[in-house]
Write a protein that holds these residues in place. Structure first.
Motif, short mmCIF file in Angstrom:
data_model
loop_
_atom_site.label_atom_id
_atom_site.label_comp_id
_atom_site.label_asym_id
_atom_site.label_seq_id
_atom_site.Cartn_x
_atom_site.Cartn_y
_atom_site.Cartn_z
N THR A 463 0.80 -1.23 0.00
CA THR A 463 0.00 0.00 0.00
C THR A 463 0.83 1.27 0.00
N GLY A 464 2.16 1.15 0.05
CA GLY A 464 3.00 2.33 0.07
C GLY A 464 3.18 2.92 1.45
N GLY A 465 2.92 2.12 2.48
CA GLY A 465 3.11 2.60 3.85
C GLY A 465 4.49 2.24 4.39
N ALA A 466 4.66 2.36 5.69
CA ALA A 466 5.93 2.07 6.35
C ALA A 466 5.66 1.18 7.55
N TYR A 467 6.29 0.01 7.60
CA TYR A 467 6.10 -0.91 8.73
C TYR A 467 7.25 -0.77 9.72
N ASN A 468 6.90 -0.75 11.01
CA ASN A 468 7.90 -0.75 12.07
C ASN A 468 7.45 -1.71 13.16
N SER A 469 8.41 -2.39 13.76
CA SER A 469 8.13 -3.20 14.95
C SER A 469 8.86 -2.57 16.12
N ALA A 470 8.29 -2.71 17.30
CA ALA A 470 8.86 -2.08 18.49
C ALA A 470 8.72 -3.01 19.69
N ARG A 471 9.69 -2.91 20.60
CA ARG A 471 9.68 -3.78 21.78
C ARG A 471 8.95 -3.16 22.95
N ASN A 472 8.82 -1.84 22.97
CA ASN A 472 8.20 -1.17 24.11
C ASN A 472 7.59 0.15 23.66
N GLY A 473 7.00 0.85 24.60
CA GLY A 473 6.34 2.10 24.27
C GLY A 473 7.27 3.17 23.75
N ALA A 474 8.51 3.21 24.29
CA ALA A 474 9.47 4.21 23.84
C ALA A 474 9.85 3.98 22.38
N GLU A 475 10.15 2.72 22.05
CA GLU A 475 10.46 2.41 20.65
C GLU A 475 9.25 2.65 19.76
N ALA A 476 8.10 2.30 20.25
CA ALA A 476 6.88 2.49 19.46
C ALA A 476 6.65 3.96 19.16
N ALA A 477 6.87 4.81 20.14
CA ALA A 477 6.70 6.25 19.94
C ALA A 477 7.69 6.78 18.91
N LYS A 478 8.94 6.32 19.01
CA LYS A 478 9.94 6.73 18.03
C LYS A 478 9.56 6.26 16.63
N ASP A 479 9.18 4.99 16.52
CA ASP A 479 8.92 4.41 15.21
C ASP A 479 7.69 5.00 14.54
N VAL A 480 6.66 5.26 15.33
CA VAL A 480 5.44 5.80 14.71
C VAL A 480 5.68 7.23 14.23
N THR A 481 6.58 7.96 14.91
CA THR A 481 6.93 9.31 14.45
C THR A 481 7.71 9.24 13.14
#
Length: 802
Positions: A463-481
């Motif tokens: 779909t032209g998006g960007a996938y990220n996996s994260a181990r915790n909330g801090a990584e998730a916040a970084k990756d979603v940004t």
């Protein structure tokens, strides 16, 4: 209901799914003309291409053209240029491709994530070969060259020439006087070449693409196109039309890694009997220019409530950061599954200060429901309805799917998103068990009408998006940004990605990063993400290259430090005016008590010089292509001579391949020496599964701007040195069992057959810099293979029961 985006219909989900599945079922593995750089780029009805353009000026307050003060660069000027492009493409493809919707953004919006960049400077036009379908790959089209402006007609034909490289993977057919023929660089023209009377030679004089007749004479088979694409040792089989009408898997091995796209419009054409009629009538039958001077980003956050409360809380932390970091031209809606009782959780709300408070409160109200089942089709349908009701022409739309990394979704969720031109950026939180993964896969298959599912990596790719996996909330916040910046195509380059597990009492964590001059790196943001519960425990310091230590209490002019305890972010901005900024900096975090979660750091610069990575091959859709990790270091030009290394991790964050040296020396799997693309083979190194890689590029001053190819009558550009800098990239990828080069694979799949020409059909119906980087865009083929696999499984189950 009809879409407010021209050319896109908004039928019910049932009709969209039916159409998407019908297309999917018809797909062969080499059919690849569906993925695109920008979500609004697409092929419609086989013969119509929708392109996305940006110009580096404001067409509503237009400047004059470089070296031509009498020409205003207003909408009328752009319209004339695009009409020339449309006519040239129609003629070159013998009417098989024509332009449809052309979305036009101003002030360089979306950066390199468009198909056509128009740049009001004097320079050599260029393109990423086979760049169609690859994020960050584009064509660069300059309005002047060597002190002379391009006329409207000339510029339109230049762009069409560049689209020959970018869209179709064609190489040049001109001679470059004085250039030696380099064995390590067969894709560049040389002084020994024999030019052809084609648009890939002199686009001002010739309008057609080469046929086998152009290569009849054995003494005249010396072109970059023939060297890269000839299938026979005598130099035949490499004309443009022979290449366009065969599947990429049958290209020569030297070219197979570039990932050329096969377009259905060329199926059944016999290049040997093709009669070039050079049509022009009807070139604009579907052409519509859509100027989008102020697009609104319509983003829907889709929340999977079936995760346990602790994991859901990490995703909610990420969602709040996503909203907090968004610009005011973004609108968010929120949908949850299982439904909360009244969907949506929040309708579209502008991300201004008040809107962010409203959206945050809506997120706070979402509770875990571990007894229910996540239904991507239902949730996506609601998101589509919201987008369809609000979307205006040229508005991008993204679904941010917040779930566990073990999740899979029905194949229709991917195909319908692509049909609706909506990017999906999944964020997968790790920590799910093998049992949960199996249950998720089974659930997605059961929800699918076709009995097929795709994983999160495939969902983003398709779909032209960007996938990220994260181990915790801090990584998730970084990756979603980072995902937000990526799909919104902000001019942001990752300098350093780092982090640590939860710190013990009095524990500390430090990370170093290099900053270049303001001219190269611009303002630099250093963002540290953590659980808001840890905000009062943490203190931060910043050490400058000269050894001075700064804290929020003594930050000097040009350096801002700000703690957002509610979002769990500590932000440092090192401005362009900061004194002594060039060099290596150190960020240190210290905790006065045990942290509840980890810490994640993202250092980024306001620069278009970025490192982009991807893995090609290793999946069933790319027959006979082993997995290769590739990285491109570039802004408007490629950078060669940097030191590039990579580490590959499994989905649980464990390093499985470390310190991989990526080379740009022309030796396989690298395609071309000194072009700013670096590669390393992953063949027979990894088992089937999901992975992510961190790629690091460092320049100690040895790197230079790569000089590739040249205009027919131009001189090769000087290779200008580049100051010391640092870049990093993170990418996710999937390797599939039984695919070529995947560890444990017994053999390669059989290549698909060559398309059969229509019997008896006569089918009457200046140069540039070429960056040979473009990737196989056969993403809907993933769905075709998934559906075929589902059918096979059903047949096998019947056999087993019988």
């Amino acid at each position: 209901m009809k879409s407010k985006t021209p050319g896109l219909q908004r039928p019910t989900l049932k009709r969209v799914v039916a159409a998407a599945l019908a297309a999917t079922l018809a797909i062969q593995p080499y059919m690849a003309a569906q993925a695109a750089n920008h979500p609004l780029t697409a092929v419609r009805d086989v013969n119509i291409i929708d392109y996305v353009v940006n110009v580096d000026w404001d067409y509503d307050s237009p400047p004059t053209q470089q070296d031509n003060p009498g020409q205003l660069l207003d909408r009328a000027y752009i319209t004339q240029v695009i009409r020339t492009v449309a006519r040239s493409k129609f003629t070159a493809t013998e009417g098989r491709h024509r332009l449809g919707n052309v979305f036009i953004y101003k002030n360089g919006q979306f950066g390199n994530n468009v198909d056509i960049r128009m740049i009001n400077k004097s320079d050599r036009s260029a393109a990423n070969i086979s760049g169609w379908g690859t994020r960050g790959q584009t064509s660069y089209n300059y309005l002047a060259y060597s002190g002379a402006f391009e006329s409207v007609d000339a510029l339109g034909k230049v762009i069409n020439h560049e689209l020959g490289h970018y869209t179709y993977g064609l190489y040049d057919e001109y001679v470059e006087a004085g250039a030696a023929l380099k064995p390590s660089d067969p894709g560049s023209p040389s002084g020994e070449d024999t030019p052809k009377n084609t648009a890939m030679n002199n686009h001002l004089e010739f309008v057609s693409l080469s046929t086998p007749a152009d290569y009849t004479n054995p003494a005249e088979r010396k072109t970059a196109q023939a060297r890269m694409m000839a299938t026979q040792s005598d130099g035949t089989g490499g004309s443009a039309w022979e290449m366009l009408t065969r599947p990429p898997e049958q290209d020569p091995e030297v070219a197979r890694g570039q990932g050329r796209t096969f377009f259905e419009a060329f199926r059944g054409v016999d290049p040997k009997t093709l009669n070039l009629t050079r049509p022009t009538t009807g070139f604009d039958a579907d052409l519509k220019l859509i100027f989008a001077p102020a697009p609104v980003f319509r983003d829907v956050i889709v929340v999977d409530r079936t995760l346990p409360a602790a994991r859901l809380a990490d995703l909610m932390q990420a969602a709040k950061t996503l909203i907090g970091q968004a610009a005011a031209n973004t609108q968010f809606a929120i949908v949850a599954s299982p439904a909360t009782g009244s969907e949506p959780v929040a309708a579209f709300t502008t991300a201004d200060a008040a809107g962010k408070q409203t959206l945050t409160a809506a997120l706070d109200a979402i509770q875990a429901d571990t007894t229910g089942a996540f239904n991507a089709l239902t949730a996506f349908t609601k998101a589509y309805e919201l987008i369809g009701a609000a979307r205006q022409a040229g508005d991008p739309a993204t679904l941010h799917l917040l779930t566990g990394s073990e999740a899979q979704v029905p194949a229709e969720a991917a195909s319908t998103a692509k049909t609706a031109r909506i990017a999906v950026s999944p964020l997968g939180l790790t920590g799910g068990s093998a049992e949960a993964r199996a249950i998720r896969a089974k659930t997605a298959v059961l929800q699918s009408k076709a009995g097929a599912s795709v994983n999160l990596t495939q969902l983003a790719q398709l779909t032209g998006g960007a996938y990220n996996s994260a181990r915790n909330g801090a990584e998730a916040a970084k990756d979603v940004t980072r995902a937000l910046n990526e799909v919104h195509a902000k001019a942001v380059a990752s300098v350093r990605l780092d982090g640590s597990d939860a710190l013990a009492a009095n524990g500390s964590f430090s990370t170093q990063f290099r900053i270049a001059s303001a001219a190269l790196d611009g303002a630099v943001d250093v963002e540290s993400y953590f659980d808001p519960a840890d905000a009062k425990k943490l203190s931060f310091s910043l050490t400058a290259p000269n050894g001075r230590v700064f804290t929020p209490a003594n930050a000097p002019a040009g350096i801002d430090m700000e703690l957002d305890a509610a979002e769990g972010v500590f932000l440092v901005t090192i401005g362009t005016e900061a004194s002594g900024r060039n060099g290596v900096w150190t960020l240190k975090a210290t905790s006065n008590a045990a942290m509840v979660d980890g810490l994640s750091v993202d250092v980024s610069s306001a620069s278009r010089l970025a490192l982009n990575g991807e893995v090609t091959g290793g999946v069933l859709a790319t027959v006979n292509t082993a997995p290769t990790l590739r990285a491109t270091l570039a802004s408007d030009k490629r950078i060669k001579g940097a030191t590039v290394r990579a580490t590959v991790y499994n989905e649980d964050g464990q390093a499985v391949l470390e310190n991989l040296v990526m080379r740009d020396d022309g030796a396989a799997p690298d395609l071309r020496a000194g072009d700013g693309e670096y590669a390393v083979s992953l063949k027979d190194k990894l088992k089937a599964g999901e992975y992510y890689a961190i790629v690091e590029a460092n320049n100690d001053g040895a790197a230079v701007i790569a000089s590739l190819g040249a205009l027919v009558k131009g001189a090769r550009a000087e290779e200008t040195p580049v100051e010391a800098f640092q870049r990093e990239a993170e990418l996710s990828f999937t390797l599939e069992a039984t695919a070529t080069g995947v560890l444990g694979t017994g053999g390669a799949p059989t290549p698909p057959p060559t398309p059969t020409p229509t019997p008896g059909s006569d089918d009457s119906g200046g140069g540039c810099t070429v960056n040979p980087d473009g990737r196989d865009a056969s993403l809907l083929a993933l769905l075709g293979l998934a559906l075929a696999g589902a059918a096979l499984r059903r047949r096998l189950r019947k056999v087993d029961r019988g």
